[in-house]
Design an enzyme around this catalytic site. Sequence first.
Site, PDB file in Angstrom:
ATOM      1  CG  ASP A   8      -0.032   0.342   2.849  1.00  0.00           C
ATOM      2  OD1 ASP A   8       0.456   0.169   2.725  1.00  0.00           O
ATOM      3  OD2 ASP A   8      -0.596   0.078   3.548  1.00  0.00           O
ATOM      4  CB  CYS A  65       0.964  -2.018   4.689  1.00  0.00           C
ATOM      5  SG  CYS A  65       0.855  -3.660   6.219  1.00  0.00           S
ATOM      6  CB  THR A  67       2.336  -2.543  10.760  1.00  0.00           C
ATOM      7  OG1 THR A  67       1.586  -3.305  10.231  1.00  0.00           O
ATOM      8  CG2 THR A  67       2.394  -1.811  11.430  1.00  0.00           C
ATOM      9  CG  HIS A  98      12.500 -24.338  10.367  1.00  0.00           C
ATOM     10  ND1 HIS A  98      12.832 -24.650  11.701  1.00  0.00           N
ATOM     11  CD2 HIS A  98      13.968 -25.192  10.463  1.00  0.00           C
ATOM     12  CE1 HIS A  98      14.457 -24.681  12.196  1.00  0.00           C
ATOM     13  NE2 HIS A  98      14.832 -24.537  10.530  1.00  0.00           N
ATOM     14  CG  HIS A 133      11.911 -27.937   8.717  1.00  0.00           C
ATOM     15  ND1 HIS A 133      11.415 -27.737   9.928  1.00  0.00           N
ATOM     16  CD2 HIS A 133      13.289 -28.034   8.371  1.00  0.00           C
ATOM     17  CE1 HIS A 133      12.565 -27.752  10.322  1.00  0.00           C
ATOM     18  NE2 HIS A 133      13.334 -27.799   9.550  1.00  0.00           N
TER      19      HIS A 133
HETATM   20  C1  RB5 Z   1      -1.630   1.893   6.401  1.00  0.00           C
HETATM   21  O1  RB5 Z   1      -1.624   3.680   7.549  1.00  0.00           O
HETATM   22  C2  RB5 Z   1      -1.778   0.920   7.597  1.00  0.00           C
HETATM   23  O2  RB5 Z   1      -2.832   0.855   8.578  1.00  0.00           O
HETATM   24  C3  RB5 Z   1      -1.194  -0.206   6.744  1.00  0.00           C
HETATM   25  O3  RB5 Z   1      -0.548   0.445   6.089  1.00  0.00           O
HETATM   26  C4  RB5 Z   1      -0.729  -1.452   7.591  1.00  0.00           C
HETATM   27  O4  RB5 Z   1       0.079  -1.246   8.529  1.00  0.00           O
HETATM   28  C5  RB5 Z   1      -1.889  -1.782   8.116  1.00  0.00           C
HETATM   29  O5  RB5 Z   1      -1.511  -3.344   8.893  1.00  0.00           O
END
Ligand code: RB5
Length: 146
Positions: A8, A65, A67, A98, A133
């Site tokens: 994203d 993304c 996180t 694994h 595994h």
């Molecule tokens: C976007 O703001 C953020 O929520 C997305 O990139 C991600 O971290 C979601 O898990």
Amino acid sequence: MKVLITGDHAGLTLRNEVADLMDEMGIEYEDAGASCATSVDYPDYALPAAERIANGEFDRGIFICGTGIGMSIAANKVKGIRCALVHDVFSARATREHNNSNVLAMGERVIGPSLGREIAKVWLETEFQGDRHAKRIEKIHSYEDK
Ligand code: RB5
């Protein structure tokens, strides 16, 4: 190996770093991610990309993304996907050896570009160890078929 990278708006900078790495490594890839900073919804990128890996169009994926969490949750809903959310080099190697992970998820807001690049490099270069595994992964995929 053909790799699909996606992500994203919040993963664009690290995704570009990973694309540069793939160019340097001579790996064939497609970038199907959001191309600008406009806010988008990560499932709209993770789910179709995961399906293209699950159906064999690509061997592996790297999903990024903010996180890495949203991309990994969504990717793991697709049958046949083993997506590992990784923010350290040890886990990058271990999840290939694994878990035979076929998707790597990372978060641009969690790690810097140099570490992200190193994680992607190790993950791309490491082979699955098979043996005990493989049996464990089969148990996961048997559950998917229930
Ligand atoms: C976007 O703001 C953020 O929520 C997305 O990139 C991600 O971290 C979601 O898990």
